[in-house]
Write an enzyme that holds these catalytic residues in place. Structure first.
Site, PDB file in Angstrom:
ATOM      1  N   ILE A 175       2.009 -64.189 -58.709  1.00 39.49           N
ATOM      2  CA  ILE A 175       3.367 -64.214 -56.985  1.00 39.49           C
ATOM      3  C   ILE A 175       2.653 -62.802 -56.527  1.00 39.49           C
ATOM      4  CG2 ILE A 175       5.386 -63.746 -58.536  1.00 39.49           C
ATOM      5  CD1 ILE A 175       6.544 -65.469 -56.039  1.00 39.49           C
ATOM      6  N   THR A 199       2.674 -71.510 -63.898  1.00 40.98           N
ATOM      7  CA  THR A 199       1.530 -70.394 -63.302  1.00 40.98           C
ATOM      8  C   THR A 199       1.791 -69.831 -62.494  1.00 40.98           C
ATOM      9  OG1 THR A 199       0.776 -71.925 -61.812  1.00 40.98           O
ATOM     10  CG2 THR A 199       0.047 -72.389 -63.932  1.00 40.98           C
ATOM     11  N   CYS A 200       2.630 -69.925 -61.792  1.00 39.39           N
ATOM     12  CA  CYS A 200       2.966 -67.845 -59.976  1.00 39.39           C
ATOM     13  C   CYS A 200       2.945 -67.142 -61.269  1.00 39.39           C
ATOM     14  CB  CYS A 200       4.505 -68.773 -59.963  1.00 39.39           C
ATOM     15  SG  CYS A 200       3.865 -70.210 -59.171  1.00 39.39           S
ATOM     16  N   PHE A 201       3.262 -66.966 -62.249  1.00 43.17           N
ATOM     17  CA  PHE A 201       3.611 -65.800 -63.512  1.00 43.17           C
ATOM     18  C   PHE A 201       2.998 -66.001 -64.339  1.00 43.17           C
ATOM     19  CE2 PHE A 201       7.355 -67.593 -61.384  1.00 43.17           C
ATOM     20  CZ  PHE A 201       8.076 -66.392 -60.953  1.00 43.17           C
TER      21      PHE A 201
END
Length: 348
Positions: free
Chosen positions: A291, A314-316
């Site tokens: 992110i 999925t952002c991390f």
């Protein structure tokens, strides 16, 4: 079509800005993961041969090239320009596209002239025939009937194209066969799709100027757009952080045992499930993006028992791994999660 409608009229500077993606009917908030899935879904449609814009190369290497008959699709050149912009936007933002082009197409993007040797990557069988023709007398190879023409197919209708003025009346001889080979390969790899190449390249260079790419060769450009083709599990393991587990935890050891045994397709599914993309960054997993910049792969302990499936953020680049009782249970639930739950965003 939604993306095309929303973005086609943006100026290049606006396209380089940050896009925030929201999927209709889904709760996910875009902190990077939704954008990555957007690129995946766009690539799936842009390079779908059923949309008559790109086709798979005859080489069988799962690479794509513009479809010479794409004009059957209304406004096809506008779509090619849009696709070029999307690929350029992905490069600009550091996202990887789930598609590989033919080697001649990368050379077109870079403005590198093609020759008949490039046909080997485009259509190996046709290249073999041309090479045989150059190495043997035409009479010996049974090709002394050729003229300076090429054939094209408009779906099921064959058309003849002159390669030189009045080419149908100019025989191919041992003296001019090299010229013929260069002309016929230029026709197949360039002239038949020159409008599509021009539109795509114009869109791509709207976002990534040509002089920025001038230092690259075709292989380097392919890696920049699509990432490395193989997933190195040991590299992924070396770049993994743990929360609630340690590298010695039984669930972690079972996880890596299972992952090592995955085939290439399931490895790609796992990577997509956890990071939003199935491709590996150019510098390996140490260059995974999250992110707010570089973000290593993470395995977090998921509390609540082994009845749950694995989940991901999925952002991390984060996998939530429940405390499964044994390796077989972990394998069954991991495979179910990556094969059946690799798309979509929600809160649960």
């Amino acid at each position: 079509m939604d993306s095309f409608t929303q973005l086609q009229h943006l100026k290049p500077a606006e396209m380089r800005g940050r896009l925030t993606i929201q999927f209709s009917g889904e709760e996910g908030i875009d902190a990077g993961g939704l954008t990555r899935e957007w690129y995946i879904l766009l690539a799936r449609e842009m390079f779908n041969p059923g949309n008559a814009l790109f086709e798979l190369s005859p080489s069988g290497d799962q690479s794509y090239q513009p479809f010479s008959n794409s004009s059957v699709n209304d406004h096809h050149l506008a779509y090619f320009k849009f696709i070029g912009r999307i690929v350029g936007k992905a490069v600009y933002d550091g996202h990887l596209m789930d598609a590989h082009f033919t080697r001649p197409f990368y050379k077109h993007m870079l403005g590198i002239p093609l020759n008949y040797e490039d046909m080997e990557a485009f259509d190996p069988d046709y290249h073999r025939n041309l090479a045989y023709m150059l190495e043997h007398p035409l009479a010996e190879s049974g090709l002394d009937h050729l003229t300076m023409t090429a054939t094209t197919m408009w779906f099921d209708v064959e058309e003849t194209v002159d390669l030189v003025p009045d080419g149908a009346n100019v025989p191919v001889t041992d003296e001019n066969k090299l010229e013929y080979v260069n002309l016929v390969t230029a026709h197949k790899m360039t002239n038949a799709i020159k409008d599509q190449i021009g539109a795509f390249t114009e869109g791509f260079n709207d976002i990534v100027p040509h002089d920025v790419l001038a230092i690259l060769n075709p292989s380097e450009l392919e890696l920049l757009i699509s990432g490395t083709p193989e997933i190195d599990i040991e590299d992924l393991r070396a770049q993994t952080e743990y929360t609630g587990y340690t590298p010695a935890s039984p669930q972690v050891r079972w996880f890596w045992d299972v992952v090592r045994d995955l085939n290439d397709e399931d490895r790609a599914r796992l990577l997509m499930f956890c990071t939003g993309t199935s491709k590996v960054p150019l510098d390996g997993f140490k260059a995974l993006q999250g992110i707010s910049g570089p973000q290593r792969f993470q395995i977090h302990r998921a509390y609540g028992g082994g009845q749950r499936l694995c989940s991901a953020h999925t952002c991390f680049n984060q996998l939530d791994l429940p405390e499964y009782a044994n390796k077989e249970e972990l394998q069954e639930r991991l495979l179910f999660a990556i094969r059946e739950g690799s798309e979509g965003f929600g809160f649960g």
